[in-house]
Write a protein that holds these residues in place. Structure first.
Motif, PDB file in Angstrom:
ATOM      1  N   TYR A  36       0.838  -1.197   0.000  1.00 32.90           N
ATOM      2  CA  TYR A  36       0.000   0.000   0.000  1.00 32.90           C
ATOM      3  C   TYR A  36       0.875   1.250   0.000  1.00 32.90           C
ATOM      4  N   PHE A  37       0.373   2.308  -0.618  1.00 29.25           N
ATOM      5  CA  PHE A  37       0.967   3.626  -0.449  1.00 29.25           C
ATOM      6  C   PHE A  37      -0.171   4.634  -0.307  1.00 29.25           C
ATOM      7  N   THR A  38       0.157   5.832   0.140  1.00 28.28           N
ATOM      8  CA  THR A  38      -0.865   6.835   0.430  1.00 28.28           C
ATOM      9  C   THR A  38      -0.939   7.868  -0.680  1.00 28.28           C
ATOM     10  N   PHE A  39      -2.156   8.126  -1.142  1.00 25.76           N
ATOM     11  CA  PHE A  39      -2.415   9.139  -2.159  1.00 25.76           C
ATOM     12  C   PHE A  39      -3.608   9.974  -1.718  1.00 25.76           C
ATOM     13  N   ASN A  40      -3.427  11.264  -1.620  1.00 25.65           N
ATOM     14  CA  ASN A  40      -4.490  12.172  -1.160  1.00 25.65           C
ATOM     15  C   ASN A  40      -5.080  11.739   0.176  1.00 25.65           C
ATOM     16  N   GLY A  41      -4.243  11.119   1.019  1.00 32.01           N
ATOM     17  CA  GLY A  41      -4.695  10.694   2.333  1.00 32.01           C
ATOM     18  C   GLY A  41      -5.365   9.337   2.361  1.00 32.01           C
ATOM     19  N   TYR A  42      -5.406   8.636   1.217  1.00 28.35           N
ATOM     20  CA  TYR A  42      -6.071   7.333   1.137  1.00 28.35           C
ATOM     21  C   TYR A  42      -5.065   6.242   0.761  1.00 28.35           C
ATOM     22  N   ASN A  43      -5.380   5.020   1.178  1.00 28.81           N
ATOM     23  CA  ASN A  43      -4.510   3.873   0.924  1.00 28.81           C
ATOM     24  C   ASN A  43      -4.800   3.267  -0.449  1.00 28.81           C
ATOM     25  N   ILE A  44      -3.756   3.135  -1.236  1.00 29.59           N
ATOM     26  CA  ILE A  44      -3.858   2.541  -2.571  1.00 29.59           C
ATOM     27  C   ILE A  44      -3.097   1.222  -2.575  1.00 29.59           C
ATOM     28  N   PHE A  45      -3.789   0.153  -2.948  1.00 31.21           N
ATOM     29  CA  PHE A  45      -3.171  -1.173  -3.037  1.00 31.21           C
ATOM     30  C   PHE A  45      -2.475  -1.322  -4.385  1.00 31.21           C
ATOM     31  N   TYR A  46      -1.301  -1.953  -4.365  1.00 33.14           N
ATOM     32  CA  TYR A  46      -0.610  -2.188  -5.624  1.00 33.14           C
ATOM     33  C   TYR A  46       0.295  -3.414  -5.523  1.00 33.14           C
ATOM     34  N   HIS A  47       0.584  -3.973  -6.679  1.00 30.49           N
ATOM     35  CA  HIS A  47       1.602  -5.011  -6.825  1.00 30.49           C
ATOM     36  C   HIS A  47       2.786  -4.410  -7.550  1.00 30.49           C
ATOM     37  N   ASP A  48       3.984  -4.710  -7.081  1.00 30.52           N
ATOM     38  CA  ASP A  48       5.229  -4.317  -7.739  1.00 30.52           C
ATOM     39  C   ASP A  48       6.111  -5.551  -7.695  1.00 30.52           C
ATOM     40  N   ASP A  49       5.998  -6.372  -8.723  1.00 28.50           N
ATOM     41  CA  ASP A  49       6.651  -7.680  -8.724  1.00 28.50           C
ATOM     42  C   ASP A  49       7.850  -7.703  -9.663  1.00 28.50           C
ATOM     43  N   GLN A  50       8.933  -8.285  -9.179  1.00 27.94           N
ATOM     44  CA  GLN A  50      10.118  -8.456 -10.013  1.00 27.94           C
ATOM     45  C   GLN A  50       9.880  -9.590 -11.008  1.00 27.94           C
ATOM     46  N   GLY A  51      10.413  -9.419 -12.217  1.00 26.21           N
ATOM     47  CA  GLY A  51      10.252 -10.427 -13.248  1.00 26.21           C
ATOM     48  C   GLY A  51      11.580 -10.949 -13.733  1.00 26.21           C
ATOM     49  N   ALA A  52      11.505 -11.826 -14.725  1.00 25.42           N
ATOM     50  CA  ALA A  52      12.702 -12.469 -15.255  1.00 25.42           C
ATOM     51  C   ALA A  52      13.307 -11.713 -16.429  1.00 25.42           C
ATOM     52  N   GLY A  53      12.607 -10.688 -16.917  1.00 22.84           N
ATOM     53  CA  GLY A  53      13.096  -9.944 -18.075  1.00 22.84           C
ATOM     54  C   GLY A  53      14.128  -8.904 -17.700  1.00 22.84           C
ATOM     55  N   PRO A  54      14.565  -8.115 -18.685  1.00 25.85           N
ATOM     56  CA  PRO A  54      15.543  -7.058 -18.427  1.00 25.85           C
ATOM     57  C   PRO A  54      15.010  -6.053 -17.401  1.00 25.85           C
ATOM     58  N   SER A  55      15.872  -5.595 -16.519  1.00 27.36           N
ATOM     59  CA  SER A  55      15.434  -4.696 -15.449  1.00 27.36           C
ATOM     60  C   SER A  55      14.894  -3.379 -15.983  1.00 27.36           C
ATOM     61  N   THR A  56      15.298  -3.002 -17.182  1.00 29.44           N
ATOM     62  CA  THR A  56      14.824  -1.739 -17.759  1.00 29.44           C
ATOM     63  C   THR A  56      13.431  -1.851 -18.367  1.00 29.44           C
ATOM     64  N   LYS A  78       7.065   7.340  -6.333  1.00 29.00           N
ATOM     65  CA  LYS A  78       7.418   6.654  -5.087  1.00 29.00           C
ATOM     66  C   LYS A  78       8.324   5.457  -5.358  1.00 29.00           C
ATOM     67  N   LEU A  79       8.049   4.724  -6.443  1.00 27.27           N
ATOM     68  CA  LEU A  79       8.810   3.519  -6.761  1.00 27.27           C
ATOM     69  C   LEU A  79      10.103   3.818  -7.522  1.00 27.27           C
ATOM     70  N   GLY A  80      10.306   5.067  -7.883  1.00 25.12           N
ATOM     71  CA  GLY A  80      11.520   5.426  -8.598  1.00 25.12           C
ATOM     72  C   GLY A  80      11.554   4.928 -10.033  1.00 25.12           C
ATOM     73  N   VAL A  81      10.382   4.813 -10.652  1.00 22.51           N
ATOM     74  CA  VAL A  81      10.277   4.324 -12.026  1.00 22.51           C
ATOM     75  C   VAL A  81      10.114   5.509 -12.967  1.00 22.51           C
ATOM     76  N   ASN A  82      10.935   5.575 -13.997  1.00 23.33           N
ATOM     77  CA  ASN A  82      10.871   6.720 -14.914  1.00 23.33           C
ATOM     78  C   ASN A  82      10.556   6.353 -16.357  1.00 23.33           C
ATOM     79  N   ALA A  83      10.291   5.060 -16.635  1.00 18.16           N
ATOM     80  CA  ALA A  83       9.938   4.642 -17.991  1.00 18.16           C
ATOM     81  C   ALA A  83       9.165   3.327 -17.927  1.00 18.16           C
TER      82      ALA A  83
END
Length: 325
Positions: A40-60, A124-129
């Motif tokens: 979970y992370f907080t957006f506008n004061g509310y809890n947002i559920f998410y999955h952030d799963d590592q995969g087998a492909g290229p990290s980029t 928040k996750l540091g993802v730019n692409a």
């Protein structure tokens, strides 16, 4: 003109009594596992559920997934393993008001706000692409983000976009009877409290192909996720994305045919919400820069649940085609 105040109160009292009699169902082990493996992370004061799963492909190679109405990111559980094998990272959130996220009743739900939430999550996750894969209402969130990208205002880079059955062209949508009721502020007050698993399952099932219907257990999962955090009580609010599509058509539709981003549509033709005879024909005429993969004639609106292998195959073929350009 709406019903009188006394009539409305009486109807609401009956609906509330029925609502109290039927508490939200427990999650199945399948959904519970999905919940426990997310964050979970907080957006506008509310809890947002998410999955952030590592995969087998290229990290980029990061995939960002947008679910549709009225369900949530769990819709993608049948294709999740295939996606994590292809990508280095797969991210999917439940939009505010959906699934395992908070569902505030007094909230001005909008597509723009949901897009802002996506930007906040990636920051928040540091993802730019990312690559984007969207479905239904999630297509429209994607359209808003494409518009920002085209304007040079996006907060992250987009490598490609693949959309699946959704009201991309609002004039071709054939709204279901349940959607029409929930759009009416008076009828919605009662319908949201009288909504039960049977009526919900009937309405959802009508959007699937006749030979690709969910099982009883799957209907139970979708119902439990909708009822979580009293999600039935926000249906009038979150379904406002439908009129927003018309109000913002001149922004969101040209965003597609004006973009330089690689764009593809995977389509289940047995879809009563977006009929192939009207939607698909007009999409091909307007969005000439998009590829199109039309699946088997028995596949409907929830194509990634109805024929997950075909969806994965079509999507991966699109990604493979980008390498040859």
């Amino acid at each position: 003109m709406g019903p009188s105040a006394s009539t409305t109160l009486a109807i609401l009292a009956v609906a509330l009594a029925i609502y109290i009699m039927y508490p939200p169902p427990d999650f199945s082990p399948r959904v519970q596992k999905w919940k426990e493996s997310g964050s979970y992370f907080t957006f506008n004061g509310y809890n947002i559920f998410y999955h952030d799963d590592q995969g087998a492909g290229p990290s980029t190679d990061v995939l960002l997934i947008f679910h549709g109405y009225p369900t949530c990111s769990y819709d993608f559980h049948k294709v999740w393993d295939s996606l994590t094998e292809r990508f280095g990272r797969v991210i999917a959130a439940d939009f505010l008001g959906y699934g395992l996220s908070d569902k505030p009743v007094q909230y001005d739900y909008s597509i723009v706000d949901q897009a802002d939430m996506v930007e906040a999550l990636l920051e928040k996750l540091g993802v730019n692409a990312v690559h984007i894969l969207g479905h239904d209402m999630g297509d429209t969130v994607g359209q808003e983000l494409i518009a920002r990208y085209n304007e040079g205002k996006a907060k992250f880079d987009i490598h490609s976009v693949c959309l699946m059955n959704g009201g991309i062209l609002p004039e071709t949508i054939d709204k279901r009877w349940g959607q029409k009721i929930l759009l009416n502020p008076y009828l919605a007050l009662v319908a949201m409290r009288l909504m039960g698993k049977i009526s919900f399952s009937k309405g959802l099932g009508e959007t699937f192909g006749p030979q690709t219907q969910p099982s009883a257990e799957e209907f139970e999962d979708y119902w439990a996720l909708l009822r979580y955090n009293d999600g039935n009580l926000v249906q009038h609010g979150i379904i406002q994305y439908l009129p927003q599509r018309f109000a913002n058509r001149q922004r969101w539709v040209p965003a597609l045919y004006n973009t330089k981003l690689p764009l593809h549509l995977v389509f289940g033709p047995s879809d009563p919400v977006n009929p192939a005879a009207t939607f698909l024909v007009k999409y091909k005429e307007l969005v000439k820069n998009s590829g199109v993969t039309e699946l088997s004639s028995n596949v409907g609106h929830y194509l990634h649940l109805e024929d997950p292998q075909a969806v994965v195959g079509a999507y991966f073929n699109f990604l493979d085609s980008l390498k040859n350009k």
